[in-house]
Design a protein around this motif. Structure first.
Motif, PDB file in Angstrom:
ATOM      1  N   ASP A 256     -27.268 -14.400   0.258  1.00  0.00           N
ATOM      2  CA  ASP A 256     -26.564 -12.897   0.102  1.00  0.00           C
ATOM      3  C   ASP A 256     -27.616 -11.935   0.184  1.00  0.00           C
ATOM      4  OD1 ASP A 256     -24.233 -14.256  -0.096  1.00  0.00           O
ATOM      5  OD2 ASP A 256     -24.009 -13.975  -2.054  1.00  0.00           O
ATOM      6  N   CYS A 257     -28.714 -12.022  -0.317  1.00  0.00           N
ATOM      7  CA  CYS A 257     -29.794 -10.769  -0.285  1.00  0.00           C
ATOM      8  C   CYS A 257     -30.167 -10.696   1.158  1.00  0.00           C
ATOM      9  CB  CYS A 257     -30.872 -10.929  -1.127  1.00  0.00           C
ATOM     10  SG  CYS A 257     -30.446 -10.789  -2.964  1.00  0.00           S
ATOM     11  N   GLY A 258     -30.698 -11.845   1.880  1.00  0.00           N
ATOM     12  CA  GLY A 258     -31.282 -12.064   3.087  1.00  0.00           C
ATOM     13  C   GLY A 258     -30.243 -11.517   4.230  1.00  0.00           C
ATOM     14  N   ALA A 259     -28.884 -11.682   3.898  1.00  0.00           N
ATOM     15  CA  ALA A 259     -27.847 -11.177   4.902  1.00  0.00           C
ATOM     16  C   ALA A 259     -27.944  -9.752   4.658  1.00  0.00           C
ATOM     17  CB  ALA A 259     -26.536 -11.854   4.082  1.00  0.00           C
ATOM     18  N   VAL A 260     -28.042  -9.204   3.603  1.00  0.00           N
ATOM     19  CA  VAL A 260     -27.893  -7.828   3.508  1.00  0.00           C
ATOM     20  C   VAL A 260     -29.076  -7.169   3.954  1.00  0.00           C
ATOM     21  CG1 VAL A 260     -27.940  -5.654   1.768  1.00  0.00           C
ATOM     22  CG2 VAL A 260     -26.490  -7.755   1.143  1.00  0.00           C
ATOM     23  N   GLY A 261     -30.354  -7.531   3.982  1.00  0.00           N
ATOM     24  CA  GLY A 261     -31.510  -7.132   4.357  1.00  0.00           C
ATOM     25  C   GLY A 261     -31.523  -7.249   5.872  1.00  0.00           C
ATOM     26  N   GLY A 262     -30.902  -8.259   6.584  1.00  0.00           N
ATOM     27  CA  GLY A 262     -30.999  -8.507   7.916  1.00  0.00           C
ATOM     28  C   GLY A 262     -30.010  -7.712   8.538  1.00  0.00           C
ATOM     29  N   HIS A 263     -28.932  -7.503   8.054  1.00  0.00           N
ATOM     30  CA  HIS A 263     -27.913  -6.535   8.581  1.00  0.00           C
ATOM     31  C   HIS A 263     -28.444  -4.962   8.525  1.00  0.00           C
ATOM     32  CE1 HIS A 263     -25.242  -9.883   8.623  1.00  0.00           C
ATOM     33  NE2 HIS A 263     -24.287  -8.984   9.537  1.00  0.00           N
ATOM     34  N   MET A 264     -29.281  -4.872   7.444  1.00  0.00           N
ATOM     35  CA  MET A 264     -29.800  -3.584   7.555  1.00  0.00           C
ATOM     36  C   MET A 264     -30.804  -3.165   8.472  1.00  0.00           C
ATOM     37  SD  MET A 264     -30.350  -2.771   3.366  1.00  0.00           S
ATOM     38  CE  MET A 264     -31.084  -1.329   3.627  1.00  0.00           C
ATOM     39  N   VAL A 265     -31.572  -4.093   8.750  1.00  0.00           N
ATOM     40  CA  VAL A 265     -32.643  -4.008   9.873  1.00  0.00           C
ATOM     41  C   VAL A 265     -31.833  -4.133  11.303  1.00  0.00           C
ATOM     42  CG1 VAL A 265     -34.398  -5.438  11.030  1.00  0.00           C
ATOM     43  CG2 VAL A 265     -34.242  -5.180   8.618  1.00  0.00           C
ATOM     44  N   LYS A 266     -31.000  -4.731  11.364  1.00  0.00           N
ATOM     45  CA  LYS A 266     -30.061  -5.033  12.812  1.00  0.00           C
ATOM     46  C   LYS A 266     -29.475  -3.520  12.891  1.00  0.00           C
ATOM     47  CE  LYS A 266     -26.211  -7.440  15.055  1.00  0.00           C
ATOM     48  NZ  LYS A 266     -25.255  -8.403  14.764  1.00  0.00           N
ATOM     49  N   LYS A 267     -28.939  -2.979  12.081  1.00  0.00           N
ATOM     50  CA  LYS A 267     -28.438  -1.489  12.089  1.00  0.00           C
ATOM     51  C   LYS A 267     -29.400  -0.498  12.440  1.00  0.00           C
ATOM     52  CE  LYS A 267     -24.234  -2.258   9.632  1.00  0.00           C
ATOM     53  NZ  LYS A 267     -23.155  -1.507   8.973  1.00  0.00           N
ATOM     54  N   MET A 268     -30.591  -0.796  11.677  1.00  0.00           N
ATOM     55  CA  MET A 268     -31.452   0.199  12.001  1.00  0.00           C
ATOM     56  C   MET A 268     -32.123   0.235  13.490  1.00  0.00           C
ATOM     57  SD  MET A 268     -33.920   0.545   8.668  1.00  0.00           S
ATOM     58  CE  MET A 268     -33.561  -1.028   7.871  1.00  0.00           C
ATOM     59  N   ILE A 269     -32.308  -1.139  14.059  1.00  0.00           N
ATOM     60  CA  ILE A 269     -32.653  -1.219  15.215  1.00  0.00           C
ATOM     61  C   ILE A 269     -31.515  -0.584  16.214  1.00  0.00           C
ATOM     62  CG2 ILE A 269     -33.040  -2.941  17.301  1.00  0.00           C
ATOM     63  CD1 ILE A 269     -34.457  -4.757  14.865  1.00  0.00           C
ATOM     64  N   GLN A 270     -30.549  -0.740  16.250  1.00  0.00           N
ATOM     65  CA  GLN A 270     -29.431  -0.385  16.907  1.00  0.00           C
ATOM     66  C   GLN A 270     -29.551   1.494  17.034  1.00  0.00           C
ATOM     67  OE1 GLN A 270     -25.960  -2.153  15.205  1.00  0.00           O
ATOM     68  NE2 GLN A 270     -25.918  -4.038  16.459  1.00  0.00           N
ATOM     69  N   MET A 271     -29.731   1.679  15.809  1.00  0.00           N
ATOM     70  CA  MET A 271     -29.558   3.067  15.640  1.00  0.00           C
ATOM     71  C   MET A 271     -30.924   3.804  16.480  1.00  0.00           C
ATOM     72  SD  MET A 271     -28.556   4.286  11.988  1.00  0.00           S
ATOM     73  CE  MET A 271     -29.507   3.162  11.002  1.00  0.00           C
ATOM     74  N   ALA A 272     -32.140   3.133  16.251  1.00  0.00           N
ATOM     75  CA  ALA A 272     -33.267   3.550  17.030  1.00  0.00           C
ATOM     76  C   ALA A 272     -33.149   3.443  18.626  1.00  0.00           C
ATOM     77  CB  ALA A 272     -34.497   2.751  16.468  1.00  0.00           C
ATOM     78  N   GLU A 273     -32.676   2.373  19.058  1.00  0.00           N
ATOM     79  CA  GLU A 273     -32.203   2.067  20.420  1.00  0.00           C
ATOM     80  C   GLU A 273     -31.542   3.239  20.877  1.00  0.00           C
ATOM     81  OE1 GLU A 273     -30.912  -2.015  20.559  1.00  0.00           O
ATOM     82  OE2 GLU A 273     -32.905  -2.746  20.976  1.00  0.00           O
ATOM     83  N   SER A 274     -30.308   3.486  20.229  1.00  0.00           N
ATOM     84  CA  SER A 274     -29.348   4.422  20.749  1.00  0.00           C
ATOM     85  C   SER A 274     -30.116   5.912  20.704  1.00  0.00           C
ATOM     86  CB  SER A 274     -28.246   4.528  19.583  1.00  0.00           C
ATOM     87  OG  SER A 274     -27.221   5.577  19.937  1.00  0.00           O
ATOM     88  N   GLN A 275     -30.937   5.973  19.486  1.00  0.00           N
ATOM     89  CA  GLN A 275     -31.612   7.506  19.617  1.00  0.00           C
ATOM     90  C   GLN A 275     -32.637   7.516  20.957  1.00  0.00           C
ATOM     91  OE1 GLN A 275     -33.967   8.251  16.463  1.00  0.00           O
ATOM     92  NE2 GLN A 275     -34.284  10.390  16.535  1.00  0.00           N
ATOM     93  N   ILE A 276     -33.157   6.357  21.217  1.00  0.00           N
ATOM     94  CA  ILE A 276     -34.060   6.298  22.402  1.00  0.00           C
ATOM     95  C   ILE A 276     -33.303   6.464  23.705  1.00  0.00           C
ATOM     96  CG2 ILE A 276     -35.534   4.864  23.759  1.00  0.00           C
ATOM     97  CD1 ILE A 276     -36.670   3.746  21.037  1.00  0.00           C
ATOM     98  N   ALA A 277     -32.171   5.913  23.725  1.00  0.00           N
ATOM     99  CA  ALA A 277     -31.458   6.057  25.020  1.00  0.00           C
ATOM    100  C   ALA A 277     -31.030   7.306  25.107  1.00  0.00           C
ATOM    101  CB  ALA A 277     -30.362   4.737  24.840  1.00  0.00           C
ATOM    102  N   ASN A 278     -30.343   7.957  24.112  1.00  0.00           N
ATOM    103  CA  ASN A 278     -29.872   9.209  24.101  1.00  0.00           C
ATOM    104  C   ASN A 278     -30.779  10.609  24.434  1.00  0.00           C
ATOM    105  OD1 ASN A 278     -27.211   8.309  23.938  1.00  0.00           O
ATOM    106  ND2 ASN A 278     -27.298   8.524  21.646  1.00  0.00           N
TER     107      ASN A 278
END
Length: 75
Positions: A48-70
């Protein structure tokens, strides 16, 4: 972060600690994981803890990619 989660990787932005902690609880709720009311995550399973951390990292990467693209660059 939450009570009992010391890290060797301190956050460099002031105020980020509070925001990251709150976000961790939001992600846990999104995943259907009941976050600990007392702030101690040690009673949850590693999965459960790994799932939370993993999803946080996934979302941070998506946010960074979006920021770079924009904007073309990260600042």
């Amino acid at each position: 972060m939450a009570l009992g989660s010391e890290t060797r990787n301190p956050l460099v932005v002031r105020g980020a600690k509070q925001a990251m902690s709150q976000w961790k609880y939001e992600v846990a709720n999104e995943l259907g994981i009941n976050p600990p009311a007392d702030g101690y995550w040690g009673t949850l399973t590693s999965r459960d803890c790994g799932a939370v951390g993993g999803h946080m990292v996934k979302k941070m990467i998506q946010m960074a990619e979006s920021q770079i693209a924009n904007k073309g660059t990260m600042k």
